[in-house]
Design a protein around this motif. Sequence first.
Motif, PDB file in Angstrom:
ATOM      1  N   GLN A   5     -20.014  -4.922  -4.185  1.00 18.67           N
ATOM      2  CA  GLN A   5     -19.161  -5.314  -5.261  1.00 18.67           C
ATOM      3  C   GLN A   5     -17.809  -5.489  -5.020  1.00 18.67           C
ATOM      4  O   GLN A   5     -17.198  -4.573  -4.055  1.00 18.67           O
ATOM      5  N   LEU A   6     -16.822  -6.146  -5.914  1.00 13.98           N
ATOM      6  CA  LEU A   6     -15.629  -5.991  -5.782  1.00 13.98           C
ATOM      7  C   LEU A   6     -15.014  -4.722  -6.289  1.00 13.98           C
ATOM      8  O   LEU A   6     -15.637  -4.425  -7.286  1.00 13.98           O
ATOM      9  N   MET A   7     -14.076  -4.352  -5.525  1.00 16.89           N
ATOM     10  CA  MET A   7     -13.471  -2.752  -5.934  1.00 16.89           C
ATOM     11  C   MET A   7     -11.930  -3.041  -6.195  1.00 16.89           C
ATOM     12  O   MET A   7     -11.305  -3.761  -5.636  1.00 16.89           O
ATOM     13  N   ASP A   8     -11.433  -2.239  -6.940  1.00 18.58           N
ATOM     14  CA  ASP A   8     -10.094  -1.906  -7.636  1.00 18.58           C
ATOM     15  C   ASP A   8      -9.826  -0.564  -7.456  1.00 18.58           C
ATOM     16  O   ASP A   8      -9.130  -0.095  -8.404  1.00 18.58           O
ATOM     17  N   ILE A   9     -10.246   0.269  -6.486  1.00 17.04           N
ATOM     18  CA  ILE A   9      -9.894   1.739  -6.508  1.00 17.04           C
ATOM     19  C   ILE A   9      -8.705   1.884  -5.332  1.00 17.04           C
ATOM     20  O   ILE A   9      -8.877   1.435  -4.369  1.00 17.04           O
ATOM     21  N   PRO A  10      -7.600   2.375  -5.770  1.00 13.52           N
ATOM     22  CA  PRO A  10      -6.504   2.675  -4.753  1.00 13.52           C
ATOM     23  C   PRO A  10      -6.804   3.792  -3.923  1.00 13.52           C
ATOM     24  O   PRO A  10      -7.810   4.359  -3.931  1.00 13.52           O
ATOM     25  N   PHE A  11      -6.100   3.414  -2.702  1.00 15.95           N
ATOM     26  CA  PHE A  11      -6.237   4.433  -1.463  1.00 15.95           C
ATOM     27  C   PHE A  11      -6.092   6.064  -1.754  1.00 15.95           C
ATOM     28  O   PHE A  11      -7.065   6.789  -1.283  1.00 15.95           O
ATOM     29  N   GLU A  12      -5.441   6.281  -2.817  1.00 20.31           N
ATOM     30  CA  GLU A  12      -5.094   7.683  -3.102  1.00 20.31           C
ATOM     31  C   GLU A  12      -6.291   8.482  -3.636  1.00 20.31           C
ATOM     32  O   GLU A  12      -6.398   9.517  -3.700  1.00 20.31           O
ATOM     33  N   LYS A  13      -6.985   7.445  -4.213  1.00 19.65           N
ATOM     34  CA  LYS A  13      -8.381   8.050  -4.814  1.00 19.65           C
ATOM     35  C   LYS A  13      -9.362   8.314  -3.959  1.00 19.65           C
ATOM     36  O   LYS A  13     -10.404   8.970  -4.316  1.00 19.65           O
ATOM     37  N   LEU A  14      -9.190   7.598  -2.627  1.00 23.10           N
ATOM     38  CA  LEU A  14     -10.513   7.742  -1.584  1.00 23.10           C
ATOM     39  C   LEU A  14     -10.213   8.868  -0.744  1.00 23.10           C
ATOM     40  O   LEU A  14     -10.536   9.180   0.030  1.00 23.10           O
ATOM     41  N   TYR A  22       0.819  -0.962   0.053  1.00 20.80           N
ATOM     42  CA  TYR A  22      -0.009  -0.178   0.050  1.00 20.80           C
ATOM     43  C   TYR A  22       0.951   1.206  -0.021  1.00 20.80           C
ATOM     44  O   TYR A  22       1.668   1.602   0.762  1.00 20.80           O
ATOM     45  N   LYS A  23       0.419   2.228  -0.851  1.00 19.44           N
ATOM     46  CA  LYS A  23       1.155   3.724  -0.721  1.00 19.44           C
ATOM     47  C   LYS A  23       0.913   4.304   0.497  1.00 19.44           C
ATOM     48  O   LYS A  23       1.782   5.244   0.473  1.00 19.44           O
ATOM     49  N   GLN A  24      -0.125   4.001   1.040  1.00 11.58           N
ATOM     50  CA  GLN A  24      -0.591   4.854   2.055  1.00 11.58           C
ATOM     51  C   GLN A  24      -1.103   4.002   3.249  1.00 11.58           C
ATOM     52  O   GLN A  24      -1.664   3.064   3.069  1.00 11.58           O
ATOM     53  N   ALA A  25      -0.664   4.490   4.667  1.00  8.89           N
ATOM     54  CA  ALA A  25      -1.224   3.653   5.646  1.00  8.89           C
ATOM     55  C   ALA A  25      -2.449   4.017   6.171  1.00  8.89           C
ATOM     56  O   ALA A  25      -2.668   4.643   7.217  1.00  8.89           O
ATOM     57  N   ARG A  26      -3.502   3.439   5.442  1.00  8.98           N
ATOM     58  CA  ARG A  26      -4.889   3.902   5.611  1.00  8.98           C
ATOM     59  C   ARG A  26      -5.703   2.514   5.753  1.00  8.98           C
ATOM     60  O   ARG A  26      -5.398   1.616   5.180  1.00  8.98           O
ATOM     61  N   ALA A  27      -6.871   2.804   6.284  1.00 10.88           N
ATOM     62  CA  ALA A  27      -7.760   1.616   6.505  1.00 10.88           C
ATOM     63  C   ALA A  27      -9.340   2.282   6.089  1.00 10.88           C
ATOM     64  O   ALA A  27      -9.732   3.001   6.628  1.00 10.88           O
ATOM     65  N   PHE A  28      -9.941   1.429   5.164  1.00  5.98           N
ATOM     66  CA  PHE A  28     -11.336   1.882   4.736  1.00  5.98           C
ATOM     67  C   PHE A  28     -12.414   0.632   4.905  1.00  5.98           C
ATOM     68  O   PHE A  28     -11.915  -0.406   4.964  1.00  5.98           O
ATOM     69  N   ALA A  29     -13.690   0.829   4.894  1.00  2.79           N
ATOM     70  CA  ALA A  29     -14.786  -0.069   5.077  1.00  2.79           C
ATOM     71  C   ALA A  29     -15.897   0.751   4.689  1.00  2.79           C
ATOM     72  O   ALA A  29     -16.188   1.804   4.774  1.00  2.79           O
ATOM     73  N   ARG A  30     -16.938  -0.147   4.079  1.00  3.59           N
ATOM     74  CA  ARG A  30     -18.262   0.358   3.855  1.00  3.59           C
ATOM     75  C   ARG A  30     -18.690   0.909   5.113  1.00  3.59           C
ATOM     76  O   ARG A  30     -18.740   0.278   6.151  1.00  3.59           O
ATOM     77  N   LYS A  31     -19.835   1.725   4.812  1.00  2.96           N
ATOM     78  CA  LYS A  31     -20.366   2.513   5.902  1.00  2.96           C
ATOM     79  C   LYS A  31     -21.053   1.535   7.039  1.00  2.96           C
ATOM     80  O   LYS A  31     -20.737   2.049   8.192  1.00  2.96           O
ATOM     81  N   PRO A  32     -21.749   0.497   6.479  1.00  2.00           N
ATOM     82  CA  PRO A  32     -22.389  -0.154   7.777  1.00  2.00           C
ATOM     83  C   PRO A  32     -21.186  -0.694   8.537  1.00  2.00           C
ATOM     84  O   PRO A  32     -21.423  -1.044   9.726  1.00  2.00           O
ATOM     85  N   VAL A  33     -20.263  -1.290   7.954  1.00  2.00           N
ATOM     86  CA  VAL A  33     -19.028  -1.948   8.512  1.00  2.00           C
ATOM     87  C   VAL A  33     -18.589  -0.760   9.652  1.00  2.00           C
ATOM     88  O   VAL A  33     -18.103  -1.309  10.706  1.00  2.00           O
ATOM     89  N   VAL A  34     -18.304   0.149   9.142  1.00  2.00           N
ATOM     90  CA  VAL A  34     -17.498   1.334   9.917  1.00  2.00           C
ATOM     91  C   VAL A  34     -18.715   1.611  11.031  1.00  2.00           C
ATOM     92  O   VAL A  34     -18.029   1.777  12.378  1.00  2.00           O
ATOM     93  N   GLU A  35     -20.110   1.672  10.912  1.00  2.00           N
ATOM     94  CA  GLU A  35     -20.977   1.906  12.036  1.00  2.00           C
ATOM     95  C   GLU A  35     -20.817   0.604  12.937  1.00  2.00           C
ATOM     96  O   GLU A  35     -20.955   1.116  14.450  1.00  2.00           O
TER      97      GLU A  35
END
Length: 225
Positions: free
Chosen positions: A216-225, A75-88
């Motif tokens: 759905q399956l995703m392939d969006i890099p962290f930098e775009k989020l 990973y180019k960035q030390a970040r963590a994401f998840a879908r909205k219900p998961v974060v809730e």
Amino acid sequence: MKIRTFLFFLSLYVFALAQTKPIQKPVVINSYTQYRASVKANPDNELIEIKKAIPDVRLDIRYATRNNFMKQVMYKQARAFARKPVVEALKKIQKELKLKGFGLKIFDGYRPYAITVAFYQKASDKNFVANPAKGSKHNRGCAVDLTIVNLKTGKDITMATPYDSFLPAAAANYEPVSNEVRKNRQFLINVMKKHKMNVLENEWWHYDYSGWQGYQLMDIPFEKL
């Protein structure tokens, strides 16, 4: 005898062909525009940065370092994401843990599909990595790798193996283990399950969100989020 020899070498050829067969790629969203459109259609599709939503959660993003089974920065960035219900769900879990003197430490969340492909190609034990032909629940933003930290000591609670271990002891129900490990493991399983997060059988740290099938399956890099 000649027929047997022919069949033997034919079977070897078929086996070799199967090993070199290219990975069949499933439908994957790799366009940021398409991703934003999916969020507009359903706000639950949003990939939310966990640390921003839960400021007191701890991060240990190993794939942004060389301290992982790949031995390279993924990973180019030390970040963590998840879908909205998961974060809730994680918010509720963190709140419950804090009342008992504990907190979450996140190792990984949403994982771009391209990373899953790289893992599968290099991993020595395919049982510990997702097959790209189906994709990973991490690719859907519906899986989180984590453990629990004791807030007084700042240390992780004791588990049978470190994170991302390929040992049999990494299994969520592995025996024999010490009473402390068994208690800690079950404590984590119980608090996560209460909020629709279910442990993966062969990885005590991996939890999948109930309802992951709707994403759905995703392939969006962290930098775009």
